[in-house]
Design a protein around this motif. Structure first.
Motif, PDB file in Angstrom:
ATOM      1  N   ALA A  18       0.828  -1.207   0.000  1.00 16.97           N
ATOM      2  CA  ALA A  18       0.000   0.000   0.000  1.00 16.97           C
ATOM      3  C   ALA A  18       0.863   1.257   0.000  1.00 16.97           C
ATOM      4  O   ALA A  18       0.532   2.260  -0.632  1.00 16.97           O
ATOM      5  N   ASP A  19       1.999   1.205   0.711  1.00 15.71           N
ATOM      6  CA  ASP A  19       2.896   2.361   0.728  1.00 15.71           C
ATOM      7  C   ASP A  19       3.481   2.632  -0.650  1.00 15.71           C
ATOM      8  O   ASP A  19       3.622   3.785  -1.061  1.00 15.71           O
ATOM      9  N   GLU A  20       3.828   1.581  -1.360  1.00 10.76           N
ATOM     10  CA  GLU A  20       4.389   1.753  -2.707  1.00 10.76           C
ATOM     11  C   GLU A  20       3.339   2.324  -3.665  1.00 10.76           C
ATOM     12  O   GLU A  20       3.646   3.181  -4.493  1.00 10.76           O
ATOM     13  N   ILE A  21       2.119   1.844  -3.538  1.00 12.02           N
ATOM     14  CA  ILE A  21       1.040   2.368  -4.383  1.00 12.02           C
ATOM     15  C   ILE A  21       0.796   3.841  -4.068  1.00 12.02           C
ATOM     16  O   ILE A  21       0.642   4.671  -4.969  1.00 12.02           O
ATOM     17  N   ALA A  22       0.755   4.174  -2.772  1.00  9.80           N
ATOM     18  CA  ALA A  22       0.536   5.562  -2.370  1.00  9.80           C
ATOM     19  C   ALA A  22       1.637   6.467  -2.891  1.00  9.80           C
ATOM     20  O   ALA A  22       1.379   7.571  -3.394  1.00  9.80           O
ATOM     21  N   ALA A  23       2.897   6.014  -2.772  1.00  6.49           N
ATOM     22  CA  ALA A  23       4.024   6.822  -3.249  1.00  6.49           C
ATOM     23  C   ALA A  23       3.960   7.002  -4.759  1.00  6.49           C
ATOM     24  O   ALA A  23       4.243   8.088  -5.289  1.00  6.49           O
ATOM     25  N   HIS A  24       3.572   5.959  -5.476  1.00  9.48           N
ATOM     26  CA  HIS A  24       3.480   6.032  -6.939  1.00  9.48           C
ATOM     27  C   HIS A  24       2.423   7.040  -7.390  1.00  9.48           C
ATOM     28  O   HIS A  24       2.618   7.766  -8.370  1.00  9.48           O
ATOM     29  N   LEU A  25       1.311   7.087  -6.636  1.00  9.55           N
ATOM     30  CA  LEU A  25       0.195   7.957  -7.017  1.00  9.55           C
ATOM     31  C   LEU A  25       0.237   9.319  -6.350  1.00  9.55           C
ATOM     32  O   LEU A  25      -0.567  10.194  -6.668  1.00  9.55           O
ATOM     33  N   GLY A  26       1.148   9.501  -5.373  1.00  5.06           N
ATOM     34  CA  GLY A  26       1.256  10.788  -4.705  1.00  5.06           C
ATOM     35  C   GLY A  26       0.117  11.073  -3.744  1.00  5.06           C
ATOM     36  O   GLY A  26      -0.278  12.227  -3.565  1.00  5.06           O
ATOM     37  N   VAL A  27      -0.422  10.014  -3.129  1.00  4.08           N
ATOM     38  CA  VAL A  27      -1.505  10.174  -2.155  1.00  4.08           C
ATOM     39  C   VAL A  27      -1.096   9.486  -0.860  1.00  4.08           C
ATOM     40  O   VAL A  27      -0.046   8.859  -0.789  1.00  4.08           O
ATOM     41  N   SER A  28      -1.940   9.588   0.161  1.00  2.40           N
ATOM     42  CA  SER A  28      -1.621   8.945   1.432  1.00  2.40           C
ATOM     43  C   SER A  28      -2.007   7.477   1.389  1.00  2.40           C
ATOM     44  O   SER A  28      -2.837   7.044   0.579  1.00  2.40           O
ATOM     45  N   ARG A  29      -1.403   6.705   2.287  1.00  2.00           N
ATOM     46  CA  ARG A  29      -1.744   5.291   2.398  1.00  2.00           C
ATOM     47  C   ARG A  29      -3.210   5.125   2.787  1.00  2.00           C
ATOM     48  O   ARG A  29      -3.895   4.228   2.296  1.00  2.00           O
ATOM     49  N   ALA A  30      -3.705   5.977   3.688  1.00  5.26           N
ATOM     50  CA  ALA A  30      -5.103   5.895   4.100  1.00  5.26           C
ATOM     51  C   ALA A  30      -6.041   6.116   2.914  1.00  5.26           C
ATOM     52  O   ALA A  30      -7.088   5.470   2.803  1.00  5.26           O
TER      53      ALA A  30
END
Length: 288
Positions: free
Chosen positions: A267-279
């Motif tokens: 989830a952290d990698e996805i959030a970082a890729h999209l520029g959003v928070s993990r939540a």
């Protein structure tokens, strides 16, 4: 005065394990990764924790101990007051141990249905009894289970909201569910008030500027409480920083779901890729 968490090897291992489990999950984290992060040998990890499960047990122990103490405290009160002592205390405990909660939320099977899992189930059952009250009907019992869920899940899905705001929002659910509120207090801190209202269109509330600080407890095995003022990011760097958008576009949602379905991205990698928070990622994945 705040005290710094201990810096002995055992406590350092626990902190690193909590960060890695929260970032990428229990199953995807190896003891070798934890050792490499700390510049230790795997043998040094095994000296303190013979298996990865031993790490998990030590990490959840402070939360379980706090919940058991809460059950004792709530049980000292009359039924109506006991309900709200339990509800408010449960929320406070979940906020204080947010990362351990998140770790369990993502993979409850890590407890292997052993003694610790059974202990957690006993805690939940007793909490449901206290919230439902004596001679509870089936509907009262169902509402009690719903209330306990209201007092934990939002901590995982809204980890970018300041504690005092999220606490008020979380208390609103049980109050509506039971169509009442806690009995008048005779002293101490005032009951929490509602947070800012959500936008009329139902869109997620903006959470800009809600950077997070997570501190591990003095034992090295807990979360140490999330800061209400949020002066900085948590030790794992995985918490939301100010300025990230609180929602995703349809294209971003599709990308997030595709990456998650592939099973190769945390989830952290996805959030970082999209520029959003993990939540934010969790909310949109859950909505699907």
């Amino acid at each position: 005065m705040d005290t710094a968490p201990p810096d002995d090897t055992r406590s350092r291992i626990l902190r690193a394990a909590l960060e890695r489990f929260a970032e990428q999950g229990y199953q995807r984290t190896s003891l070798r990764e934890i050792a490499d992060r700390l510049r230790l040998t795997k043998a040094a990890i095994l000296y303190h924790f013979p298996t990865k499960e031993h790490l998990v047990l030590d990490l959840v122990e402070p939360m379980l101990t706090d919940l058991e103490g809460l059950l004792v405290e709530a049980g000292r009160h009359a039924p109506e007051r006991a309900r709200w002592v339990l509800v408010e205390g449960w929320i406070d405990t979940m906020l204080r141990h947010s990362r351990s909660l998140g770790m369990l939320f993502h993979d409850i099977n890590m407890l292997s249905h052993g003694p610790t899992f059974q202990r957690l189930m006993r805690i939940a059952m007793r909490a449901n009894e206290l919230v439902a009250g004596p001679n509870a009907s089936r509907r009262d019992q169902v509402r009690a289970v719903q209330a306990i869920a209201m007092c934990s899940d939002p901590v995982v899905f809204f980890d970018d909201v300041p504690d005092e705001v999220l606490r008020a929002d979380m208390l609103d659910g049980p109050r509506r569910l039971f169509a009442d509120g806690p009995p008048a207090r005779t002293g101490g801190a005032p009951a929490a008030t509602d947070g800012p209202p959500a936008p009329a269109d139902g869109a997620p509330r903006s959470r800009a500027g809600a950077a997070v600080e997570v501190r591990v407890e003095a034992t090295g095995a807990g979360d140490g409480g999330r800061s209400a003022t949020r002066p900085g990011p948590g030790p794992g760097g995985g918490r939301r920083r100010s300025g990230r958008p609180p929602a995703m576009s349809p294209a971003q949602v599709a990308t997030a779901r595709r990456m998650y379905a592939d099973g190769a991205h945390s989830a952290d990698e996805i959030a970082a890729h999209l520029g959003v928070s993990r939540a934010t990622v969790y909310r949109h994945l859950a909505a699907g």
